[in-house]
Design a protein around this motif. Structure first.
Motif, PDB file in Angstrom:
ATOM      1  N   ARG A  31     -45.460 112.691 -32.060  1.00  0.00           N
ATOM      2  CA  ARG A  31     -44.525 112.144 -31.089  1.00  0.00           C
ATOM      3  C   ARG A  31     -43.408 113.161 -30.844  1.00  0.00           C
ATOM      4  N   LEU A  32     -42.515 112.814 -29.927  1.00  0.00           N
ATOM      5  CA  LEU A  32     -41.461 113.776 -29.560  1.00  0.00           C
ATOM      6  C   LEU A  32     -40.608 114.170 -30.771  1.00  0.00           C
ATOM      7  N   ASP A  33     -40.279 113.204 -31.645  1.00  0.00           N
ATOM      8  CA  ASP A  33     -39.425 113.538 -32.794  1.00  0.00           C
ATOM      9  C   ASP A  33     -40.152 114.483 -33.767  1.00  0.00           C
ATOM     10  N   ASP A  34     -41.478 114.337 -33.886  1.00  0.00           N
ATOM     11  CA  ASP A  34     -42.245 115.255 -34.740  1.00  0.00           C
ATOM     12  C   ASP A  34     -42.240 116.654 -34.132  1.00  0.00           C
ATOM     13  N   PHE A  35     -42.423 116.681 -32.802  1.00  0.00           N
ATOM     14  CA  PHE A  35     -42.433 117.970 -32.123  1.00  0.00           C
ATOM     15  C   PHE A  35     -41.061 118.643 -32.228  1.00  0.00           C
ATOM     16  N   ALA A  36     -39.978 117.808 -32.166  1.00  0.00           N
ATOM     17  CA  ALA A  36     -38.626 118.372 -32.311  1.00  0.00           C
ATOM     18  C   ALA A  36     -38.490 119.029 -33.683  1.00  0.00           C
ATOM     19  N   ALA A  37     -39.100 118.418 -34.700  1.00  0.00           N
ATOM     20  CA  ALA A  37     -39.053 119.002 -36.049  1.00  0.00           C
ATOM     21  C   ALA A  37     -39.805 120.338 -36.078  1.00  0.00           C
ATOM     22  N   LEU A  38     -40.980 120.365 -35.451  1.00  0.00           N
ATOM     23  CA  LEU A  38     -41.797 121.583 -35.429  1.00  0.00           C
ATOM     24  C   LEU A  38     -41.091 122.712 -34.676  1.00  0.00           C
TER      25      LEU A  38
ATOM     26  N   ILE B 260     -40.074 118.770 -43.791  1.00  0.00           N
ATOM     27  CA  ILE B 260     -38.924 117.976 -43.326  1.00  0.00           C
ATOM     28  C   ILE B 260     -39.352 116.622 -42.749  1.00  0.00           C
ATOM     29  N   ARG B 261     -40.617 116.504 -42.344  1.00  0.00           N
ATOM     30  CA  ARG B 261     -41.079 115.210 -41.809  1.00  0.00           C
ATOM     31  C   ARG B 261     -41.400 114.238 -42.937  1.00  0.00           C
ATOM     32  N   ALA B 262     -42.182 114.680 -43.903  1.00  0.00           N
ATOM     33  CA  ALA B 262     -42.587 113.802 -45.002  1.00  0.00           C
ATOM     34  C   ALA B 262     -42.881 114.666 -46.223  1.00  0.00           C
ATOM     35  N   PRO B 263     -41.832 115.057 -46.967  1.00  0.00           N
ATOM     36  CA  PRO B 263     -42.033 115.983 -48.080  1.00  0.00           C
ATOM     37  C   PRO B 263     -42.849 115.366 -49.225  1.00  0.00           C
ATOM     38  N   THR B 264     -43.851 116.099 -49.664  1.00  0.00           N
ATOM     39  CA  THR B 264     -44.593 115.695 -50.863  1.00  0.00           C
ATOM     40  C   THR B 264     -44.669 116.917 -51.771  1.00  0.00           C
ATOM     41  N   ALA B 265     -44.970 116.677 -53.044  1.00  0.00           N
ATOM     42  CA  ALA B 265     -45.013 117.784 -54.007  1.00  0.00           C
ATOM     43  C   ALA B 265     -46.068 118.814 -53.579  1.00  0.00           C
ATOM     44  N   ILE B 266     -47.193 118.319 -53.063  1.00  0.00           N
ATOM     45  CA  ILE B 266     -48.285 119.236 -52.674  1.00  0.00           C
ATOM     46  C   ILE B 266     -47.876 120.095 -51.483  1.00  0.00           C
ATOM     47  N   THR B 267     -47.244 119.454 -50.488  1.00  0.00           N
ATOM     48  CA  THR B 267     -46.813 120.216 -49.300  1.00  0.00           C
ATOM     49  C   THR B 267     -45.819 121.301 -49.692  1.00  0.00           C
ATOM     50  N   VAL B 268     -44.822 120.897 -50.508  1.00  0.00           N
ATOM     51  CA  VAL B 268     -43.783 121.856 -50.893  1.00  0.00           C
ATOM     52  C   VAL B 268     -44.409 123.004 -51.696  1.00  0.00           C
TER      53      VAL B 268
ATOM     54  N   ALA C 140     -32.131 117.623 -35.959  1.00  0.00           N
ATOM     55  CA  ALA C 140     -31.240 116.451 -36.044  1.00  0.00           C
ATOM     56  C   ALA C 140     -31.583 115.440 -34.962  1.00  0.00           C
ATOM     57  N   LEU C 141     -31.865 115.950 -33.771  1.00  0.00           N
ATOM     58  CA  LEU C 141     -32.219 115.077 -32.644  1.00  0.00           C
ATOM     59  C   LEU C 141     -33.481 114.266 -32.958  1.00  0.00           C
ATOM     60  N   GLY C 142     -34.409 114.889 -33.665  1.00  0.00           N
ATOM     61  CA  GLY C 142     -35.648 114.202 -34.050  1.00  0.00           C
ATOM     62  C   GLY C 142     -35.453 113.277 -35.243  1.00  0.00           C
ATOM     63  N   GLY C 143     -34.220 113.250 -35.814  1.00  0.00           N
ATOM     64  CA  GLY C 143     -33.920 112.364 -36.935  1.00  0.00           C
ATOM     65  C   GLY C 143     -34.483 112.863 -38.263  1.00  0.00           C
ATOM     66  N   HIS C 144     -34.632 114.187 -38.398  1.00  0.00           N
ATOM     67  CA  HIS C 144     -35.238 114.712 -39.631  1.00  0.00           C
ATOM     68  C   HIS C 144     -34.277 115.576 -40.438  1.00  0.00           C
ATOM     69  N   LEU C 145     -32.979 115.479 -40.155  1.00  0.00           N
ATOM     70  CA  LEU C 145     -32.029 116.354 -40.856  1.00  0.00           C
ATOM     71  C   LEU C 145     -31.860 115.901 -42.311  1.00  0.00           C
ATOM     72  N   SER C 146     -32.136 116.796 -43.244  1.00  0.00           N
ATOM     73  CA  SER C 146     -31.952 116.505 -44.670  1.00  0.00           C
ATOM     74  C   SER C 146     -31.816 117.826 -45.405  1.00  0.00           C
ATOM     75  N   ALA C 147     -31.630 117.762 -46.712  1.00  0.00           N
ATOM     76  CA  ALA C 147     -31.481 118.998 -47.497  1.00  0.00           C
ATOM     77  C   ALA C 147     -32.770 119.826 -47.476  1.00  0.00           C
ATOM     78  N   TRP C 148     -33.908 119.169 -47.210  1.00  0.00           N
ATOM     79  CA  TRP C 148     -35.183 119.877 -47.161  1.00  0.00           C
ATOM     80  C   TRP C 148     -35.209 120.932 -46.058  1.00  0.00           C
TER      81      TRP C 148
END
Lengths: 271, 260
Positions: free
Chosen positions: A72-79, A228-236, A144-152
């Protein structure tokens, strides 16, 4: 004249000296780029606007079609945001990489070889590009616009920047073996950036393999965006290990290439 | 004057034909974009179809708009170099006016790029889609509008380059112009899919005639469309040339005042 490169780390003392030298180079670069205030502000602001304008195309597309294979648009904003932020960091802190093939072709590494500092670090930190600040700021704004702003975001942006820098080093190092590579190396770098900006769900598994190896868009944006979308141990873990391996490969390749480097015959003084 | 200008066109075309690295890189980029969007349109249109337009037409539309964008040389960089390094001073003494000579060179370069990239990109679009949604007269329209749009873009690039008289680094202005043309010209997404307010804004700008105009032929526009777009390009050419002359004269005055 073949040269004996000295581009390998020897112990922790050498690494500290390397970092000190790099920090000193960057301090000078950043000061000099900010001294030309109008050019600095123009390049930063216009690059941020440039990214915002390009995002409008995707906004139109998602407004009409809502999603592209689950994106979706928010995912694309993250990418898009993480690719912009990572690329921005890369050209701010290693702005000399896009000139590497040109330097090799022109014999500009000569002066660097005479100094007691890694040639790669000197060449990478030879300049900084103010437009990178515009990329960085607009990238974070999009995240931030996509709602994914975090320490990650910090980790993701650093990993993306390391991959962009490393891929630049790999592509420009081709100049050690092939003459007049500067245009093709730059264009290949644009390929990496271009692939980084499209949702990976568009591509089949064979192409994805290509995108995590030859053109490392997977490490430059797909995995950082996943962090930043869905952090998991494997992804990181995959992102960190993959990025480090790619960076080690880039450094090794540059060191190999440096052995092939034949000195130019021009005289000059490096400031 | 025409013969002299044509000589500049010919020389630039020969130079570009010899130096192929830039074209090879652009071919790669062209192929990449067509590949990505062939996947994208297939995916999105399978889920949400657009009445009257299929994925193949969308890809051909993109093949035409990208052909124009990728074929136009970055003339502003050369103009900027002439102004900043002072090469402009000796070029002014030549028997052909500087803007005309530089535009003719850019045009010659563009014609070679258009020939190579057109053959490559349209063949690739055919490979991806297996169809050619444009008839013989449509191709005449694509060629005429594409070359005219490219020439008008060169005039705009030249004006951007001349801004170096005042701002030295013209790249930021170019970035904005380029992205505005991508958005308002409908480079990737045809203007038919835009919200009304953005479509109106695009139609009021030169960009819709530059990219969407020629591209629309692939979407099955009516035959008179070619004349409508040609008229728009003509009007915008008059505007762009007027601005170019004004900017050049103004810039030249600052050169005389500054001593060259």
């Amino acid at each position: 004249m073949p040269v004996q490169p000295r581009d390998r780390a020897h112990g922790s003392g050498h690494v500290v000296a390397l970092l000190r030298g790099y920090a000193a180079l960057m301090r000078t670069n950043l000061r000099s780029s900010m001294a030309l205030r109008v050019a600095f502000v123009m390049q930063s602001v216009f690059m941020a606007l440039n990214n915002a304008l390009f995002f409008v195309i995707w906004w139109v597309l998602f407004e009409r079609f809502e999603e592209i294979r689950g994106w979706r648009l928010d995912d694309f904003a993250a990418l898009y945001g993480i690719a912009a932020a990572g690329y921005g960091l890369s050209v701010i802190f290693a702005g000399g990489v896009p000139d590497l093939a040109q330097r090799i072709e022109d014999g500009d590494l000569d002066a660097m070889l005479t100094l007691p500092q890694s040639v790669l670090v000197q060449a990478a930190a030879a300049t900084t590009r103010p437009a990178g600040w515009g990329d960085l700021v607009s990238g974070i704004a999009l995240i931030a616009l996509g709602g994914h702003l975090s320490a990650w975001v910090i980790l993701a942006a650093v990993l993306s920047a390391v991959t962009f820098t490393a891929s630049g080093v790999v592509l420009h190092s081709a100049g050690f073996w092939v003459r007049r590579m500067e245009t093709l190396s730059r264009q290949a770098q644009e390929f990496v950036l271009a692939f980084s900006l499209y949702p990976p769900s568009l591509f089949g598994s064979t192409l994805k393999l290509f995108l995590f190896t030859v053109i490392p868009a997977g490490f430059a944006s797909y995995l950082p965006a996943e962090i930043i979308r869905a952090p998991t141990a494997i992804t990181v873990a995959s992102a960190v290990v993959g990025t480090l391996l790619y960076a080690v490969f880039a450094t090794w390749l540059f060191a190999r290439g440096l052995r092939q480097y034949a000195s130019g015959n021009r005289f000059g003084v490096r400031q | 004057m025409l013969r002299k200008s044509l000589a500049f066109v010919e020389i630039a075309a020969r130079q570009r034909a010899r130096d192929r690295a830039a074209i090879v890189g652009r071919m790669g980029f062209y192929a990449l974009i067509l590949f990505i969007f062939s996947r994208l349109w297939e995916v999105v249109l399978a889920r949400t179809p657009v009445p009257g337009i299929d994925a193949d037409s969308f890809l051909w539309y993109l093949a035409i708009t990208e052909w124009i964008v990728l074929s136009v040389p970055l003339l502003h960089l050369e103009i900027e170099r002439d102004v900043v390094r002072g090469d402009l001073a000796y070029r002014l003494t030549r028997p052909v006016p500087y803007p005309l000579a530089r535009l003719a060179e850019g045009f010659g370069d563009m014609l070679v790029r258009m020939s190579v990239l057109g053959a490559f990109g349209f063949a690739l679009a055919f490979v991806y889609t297996g169809t050619i949604p444009i008839g013989p007269w449509g191709w005449v329209g694509v060629a005429a509008l594409g070359v005219s749009a490219g020439a008008l873009t060169l005039v705009f690039y030249m004006t951007i380059g001349l801004l170096a008289f005042w701002i030295h680094d013209t790249r930021p202005v170019y970035w904005m112009w380029q992205k505005a043309s991508f958005v308002l010209g409908g480079l990737i997404v045809p203007l038919e899919l835009y919200p009304d307010w953005l479509r109106a804004l695009a139609d009021a700008s030169p960009f819709s005639a530059l990219l969407h105009g020629p591209g629309r032929i692939a979407l099955g526009g009516p035959p008179e469309l070619v004349f409508e777009v040609a008229a728009k390009l003509l009007v915008w050419s008059a505007v762009a040339i007027t601005i170019l002359i004004l900017v050049f004269r103004r810039g030249l005055r600052s050169v005389v005042i500054g001593g060259g």
